[in-house]
Design a protein around this motif. Structure first.
Motif, short mmCIF file in Angstrom:
data_model
loop_
_atom_site.label_atom_id
_atom_site.label_comp_id
_atom_site.label_asym_id
_atom_site.label_seq_id
_atom_site.Cartn_x
_atom_site.Cartn_y
_atom_site.Cartn_z
N GLY A 187 0.80 -1.22 0.00
CA GLY A 187 0.00 0.00 0.00
C GLY A 187 0.83 1.27 0.00
O GLY A 187 0.27 2.38 0.06
N ARG A 188 2.16 1.16 -0.07
CA ARG A 188 3.02 2.34 -0.14
C ARG A 188 4.14 2.07 -1.12
O ARG A 188 4.45 0.93 -1.45
CB ARG A 188 3.59 2.68 1.24
N TRP A 189 4.77 3.16 -1.57
CA TRP A 189 5.89 3.01 -2.49
C TRP A 189 7.17 2.67 -1.71
O TRP A 189 7.40 3.21 -0.63
CB TRP A 189 6.12 4.29 -3.29
N GLY A 190 7.95 1.79 -2.26
CA GLY A 190 9.20 1.39 -1.62
C GLY A 190 9.80 0.22 -2.36
O GLY A 190 9.28 -0.21 -3.39
N PHE A 191 10.89 -0.29 -1.83
CA PHE A 191 11.48 -1.46 -2.49
C PHE A 191 12.05 -2.47 -1.49
O PHE A 191 12.43 -3.56 -1.87
CB PHE A 191 12.55 -1.07 -3.50
N THR A 192 12.13 -2.13 -0.23
CA THR A 192 12.55 -3.08 0.79
C THR A 192 12.12 -2.56 2.14
O THR A 192 11.97 -1.34 2.34
CB THR A 192 14.07 -3.30 0.77
N GLY A 193 11.93 -3.45 3.06
CA GLY A 193 11.57 -3.03 4.40
C GLY A 193 12.75 -2.59 5.23
O GLY A 193 12.59 -2.20 6.38
N ALA A 194 13.94 -2.66 4.65
CA ALA A 194 15.15 -2.39 5.44
C ALA A 194 15.71 -1.00 5.21
O ALA A 194 16.55 -0.55 5.99
CB ALA A 194 16.22 -3.42 5.12
N GLU A 195 15.29 -0.30 4.13
CA GLU A 195 15.97 0.95 3.82
C GLU A 195 15.84 1.96 4.95
O GLU A 195 16.74 2.76 5.20
CB GLU A 195 15.44 1.53 2.50
N ASN A 196 14.74 1.92 5.67
CA ASN A 196 14.50 2.89 6.72
C ASN A 196 15.39 2.64 7.93
O ASN A 196 16.04 3.55 8.46
CB ASN A 196 13.03 2.85 7.12
N GLU A 197 15.46 1.38 8.37
CA GLU A 197 16.24 1.08 9.57
C GLU A 197 17.75 1.21 9.33
O GLU A 197 18.48 1.66 10.21
CB GLU A 197 15.90 -0.31 10.10
N ILE A 198 18.22 0.84 8.11
CA ILE A 198 19.64 0.99 7.81
C ILE A 198 20.02 2.46 7.77
O ILE A 198 21.07 2.86 8.29
CB ILE A 198 19.99 0.30 6.48
N LEU A 199 19.18 3.28 7.15
CA LEU A 199 19.45 4.72 7.09
C LEU A 199 19.45 5.32 8.50
O LEU A 199 20.29 6.16 8.82
CB LEU A 199 18.41 5.41 6.22
N TYR A 200 18.52 4.86 9.33
CA TYR A 200 18.51 5.34 10.71
C TYR A 200 19.79 4.92 11.43
O TYR A 200 20.41 5.70 12.16
CB TYR A 200 17.29 4.80 11.47
N GLY A 201 20.21 3.66 11.24
CA GLY A 201 21.41 3.18 11.91
C GLY A 201 22.64 3.98 11.55
O GLY A 201 23.47 4.31 12.41
N ARG A 202 22.79 4.32 10.26
CA ARG A 202 23.95 5.10 9.82
C ARG A 202 23.94 6.49 10.45
O ARG A 202 24.96 6.96 10.96
CB ARG A 202 23.94 5.20 8.29
N THR A 203 22.80 7.16 10.44
CA THR A 203 22.75 8.55 10.95
C THR A 203 22.79 8.61 12.47
O THR A 203 23.31 9.57 13.04
CB THR A 203 21.50 9.26 10.43
N ALA A 204 22.29 7.56 13.13
CA ALA A 204 22.29 7.56 14.60
C ALA A 204 23.70 7.56 15.17
O ALA A 204 23.94 8.06 16.27
CB ALA A 204 21.51 6.36 15.13
N THR A 205 24.66 7.00 14.43
CA THR A 205 26.03 6.91 14.96
C THR A 205 26.72 8.27 15.03
O THR A 205 27.68 8.44 15.78
CB THR A 205 26.89 5.98 14.07
N VAL A 206 26.24 9.26 14.25
CA VAL A 206 26.92 10.56 14.21
C VAL A 206 26.02 11.72 14.60
O VAL A 206 26.47 12.87 14.64
CB VAL A 206 27.49 10.83 12.79
N ALA A 207 24.76 11.46 14.88
CA ALA A 207 23.81 12.54 15.14
C ALA A 207 24.23 13.38 16.35
O ALA A 207 24.43 12.85 17.45
CB ALA A 207 22.42 11.96 15.36
N ASN A 208 24.35 14.69 16.15
CA ASN A 208 24.60 15.64 17.25
C ASN A 208 23.27 16.27 17.60
O ASN A 208 22.90 17.34 17.10
CB ASN A 208 25.61 16.70 16.79
#
Length: 734
Positions: free
Chosen positions: A219-240
């Motif tokens: 029901g939504r546009w996308g291509f994998t269920g993982a893109e959101n959590e991986i992107l969050y994981g990358r940014t969480a390591t450096v977020a100020n």
């Protein structure tokens, strides 16, 4: 081509394939029914549903499902291992098609055949092997033939789309494909646009179809269920978080750990984000997916340099000399062979093994221990070497050495660029040694193509037929001569300007015996033969140029047939001191040796090449190891031997013959002695040996193949030891 000839021609690849097969058999026996990882369970449970919202794309499930149905998990890993071997053979074939030297082509195939991490991932129920198949198919379609037409470009685009459905990061390969099509073949702008558009359209066809399927299913546009959590994981390591404009919802996603003490991407992406109860109650009207995406976009927008630097640091990790892991990385031991079955704490592991594999997960200790020892003690391709391969390819693409005229610059560029882009794309999200494995496909091949481009064409010629071949018979026709006891054989090709002084200075007698000189003219195009005759030498003219080894072999047989007792070899360029002839022959005359060779290292050398200086020492060490006899100089051209020995040694190499003769004599248990001798710079003209690295590579190839033939393959049906004219067995001096 019959099997024996094929094995002789492609022997190094055959060795690597055999070793790779042994590793894969050990892996199949060691871990029953397969290695089931967390992602494996997700693939297996999704075979029927084909839900695109899982952690991984569904492309691998289309391969996995039929194999599991046919033979369970055991069949899956067997097929993956066989495919791994096939990929090595295809890479070899592609390299040979691009005129890469045979030995270098085998070296390019070796990493994917012998890397323990590659074998381990093939034993896993994981998508990497299928992904590798698509990568190799793309390489073949783009590189194996000439300019890709728009149809071939479109197929490549479809394959990039297929790679995306197996591993989402595969989409970045489109960048490398477009770069190759646009830069490598830019003569006609219209054709460039047509090819590039076809590749993009082929990819878009798959990408849009997959996105539409995702939309229909979720029901939504996308291509994998993982893109959101991986992107969050990358940014969480450096977020100020103190400097980000966070609202009540996005603030919930800011890690509690202070900067400098943050966890790794894997922890935040899978452990933290994957926890259904995290981060607690959300503001009304919001979702976890929405807020995590908003948080990641804020970090990227406000801290682009921090995010980029973190990704580049992870990218650089893949080029470390050894397999190391940082505390925040995906644990390295996930991709290492273990002595106990991995991940058994998760009950789903056993359930999956029983349901789809038909047995409890089990480890056989002995093969597992062998594989683990191999893996932990260097059984993998160093990341630094992979980086070096990429640099060689880029240097060739820039036109270094002979690359400008090789026609291979773009061929070297594409696999290097594709590998770098793919690994950089992976590192942008998360570093894992598993994600570095495509480098085994791209970088060794790129380096091999690049090295071939820089050095030029291989100078090696096909192996000779047994003596006498047609050229030998034609050259020897009409040459009937009773030679003196000592015959000096000189192979000469276009040496008219330099051979005269060599013949003038040749002693007429040695140790009271007359000396004859036999010059074998190797298909020369100048008046070498006339000059040799004018200086009193006997001359045999070969109608075709075959190489120094072929000329010398012909000379050995002619001398022996003419009654010579001792054969001496020297060069036509004046590098050796003819006055040392009696010293050279003395050990044979005193019955202390059957074969005597000079040594520049024991004597004196006026070296004009630093590379050759190094090569002499390197190959002396290699020969000493192979023959178990201390040798200091394997390529010295001033040698003496009994005539019967010269004709008893098997000689097949038309060019790089000096090591073949030496190792062949030792294999026949002849007594070999080295003496200190003098080697001067070439008296006239330039060397015909070709580029130093190419010559050295071929010289090493001949040395190792001679050892394999004489010491290994003939060990079972061992030939009788060579015998002296007195019919007593001689033994190699140690």
């Amino acid at each position: 081509m019959n099997l024996r000839k094929a094995l002789r021609t492609h022997w190094l690849l055959a060795v690597f394939l055999t070793l790779g097969l042994v590793l894969r058999i050990l892996a199949t026996v060691a871990y029953t029914p397969a290695i089931v990882y967390v992602d494996s369970v997700q693939y297996l449970t999704n075979m029927g549903k084909l839900s695109p919202e899982q952690l991984n794309p569904i492309g691998y499930d289309f391969v996995l499902g039929p194999l599991v149905w046919l033979g369970g998990l055991k069949l899956v890993v067997i097929v993956q291992h066989l495919v791994g071997l096939l990929l090595g053979a295809v890479i070899y074939g592609l390299a040979r098609k691009l005129t890469v030297y045979r030995w270098l082509s085998a070296v390019a195939a070796a990493p994917i055949l012998l890397d323990a991490y590659q074998v381990q991932i093939e034993q896993n129920i994981m998508a990497e092997t299928t992904f590798d198949v698509i990568l190799v198919a793309i390489l073949w379609l783009l590189l194996a033939k000439g300019v890709p037409g728009w149809r071939r470009a479109a197929v490549v685009g479809v394959l990039v789309g297929a790679a995306f459905t197996v591993r989402a990061i595969g989409m970045v390969l489109l960048i490398a494909v477009v770069l190759y099509l646009a830069v490598a073949w830019r003569k006609r702008r219209v054709d460039v646009v047509r090819r590039t558009a076809a590749a993009v359209a082929g990819f878009a066809l798959v990408f849009v179809a997959y996105g539409a399927y995702f939309r229909i299913d979720t029901g939504r546009w996308g291509f994998t269920g993982a893109e959101n959590e991986i992107l969050y994981g990358r940014t969480a390591t450096v977020a100020n978080c103190d400097k980000l404009p966070l609202n009540d919802g996005t603030r919930l996603f800011c890690p509690k750990e202070p900067l400098g003490q943050r966890l790794g991407v894997d922890k935040y992406a899978h452990d933290r984000y994957g926890d259904r109860n995290w981060p607690g109650p959300l503001p009304p009207g919001t979702t976890k997916h929405q807020l995590a995406t908003e948080f990641a976009h804020l970090v990227i927008t406000h801290q682009p340099l921090d995010v980029t630097w973190a990704a580049l640091k992870d990218f650089a990790k893949g080029f470390a000399p050894t397999r190391t892991t940082s505390p925040d990385d995906v644990p390295l031991d996930r991709w290492q062979f273990q002595l106990v079955y991995p991940n058994l704490k998760d009950p789903n592991t056993t359930k999956a093994a029983v349901k789809w594999g038909g047995s409890q997960p089990h480890v056989s200790h002995v093969p597992a221990a062998i594989l683990r020892a191999y893996q932990l003690h260097g059984g993998y391709m160093s990341g630094t070497l992979l980086g070096l391969c990429a640099l060689i390819a880029l240097a060739a693409a820039a036109g270094l050495g002979r690359a400008k005229t090789s026609g291979l610059r773009s061929k070297a560029l594409f696999p290097a660029a594709a590998g770098l882009i793919l690994l950089l794309g992976s590192a942008a999200f998360e570093f894992s040694w598993r994600y570095q494995l495509p480098g085994l496909v791209f970088f060794p091949l790129a380096g091999a193509i690049g090295l071939r481009a820089i050095l030029g064409k291989d100078q090696a010629r096909p192996a000779m037929a047994p003596y006498p071949d047609a050229v030998d018979s034609a050259a020897a026709k009409g040459l009937t001569k009773d030679f003196a006891p000592v015959v000096v054989v000189i192979a000469a090709y276009n040496e008219a300007a330099g051979i005269g002084p060599v013949l003038t200075n040749m002693p007429k007698t040695c140790a009271g015996m007359p000396v004859d000189v036999l010059v074998v003219v190797d298909g020369a195009t100048d008046d070498t033969a006339d000059v040799a005759k004018d200086h009193g030498a006997y001359v045999c003219v070969a109608p075709a140029n075959r190489g120094q080894g072929a000329a010398l072999r012909l000379g050995y047989h002619l001398a022996a047939a003419g009654g010579a007792e001792y054969v001496v070899t020297t060069d036509a360029d004046g590098q050796y001191d003819n006055d040392e002839l009696e010293v050279l022959l003395e050990p044979i005359l005193l019955d202390r040796a059957d074969f005597v060779t000079g040594s520049r290292r024991l004597g004196a050398e006026d070296a004009d090449s630093r590379l050759r200086w190094v090569g002499v020492r390197v190959f002396a060490v290699l020969a000493s190891i192979l023959t178990r006899k201390k040798l200091t100089d394997t390529s010295f051209g001033f040698r003496a031997m009994r005539a019967e020995l010269a004709t008893a040694v098997t000689l097949r190499e038309p060019q790089y013959q000096s090591s073949e003769l030496l190792l062949g004599a030792l294999a026949l248990q002849a007594r070999v002695v080295e003496l200190p001798m003098t080697m001067r710079r070439r008296g006239d003209g330039s060397s015909k040996k070709g580029p130093g690295i190419v010559y050295g590579a071929n010289y090493g190839r001949v040395m190792t193949t001679t050892w394999l033939r004489e010491y290994v393959l003939r060990r079972r049906g061992r030939r009788p030891a060579w015998r002296t004219p007195a019919d007593r067995t001689v033994r190699t001096s140690r």
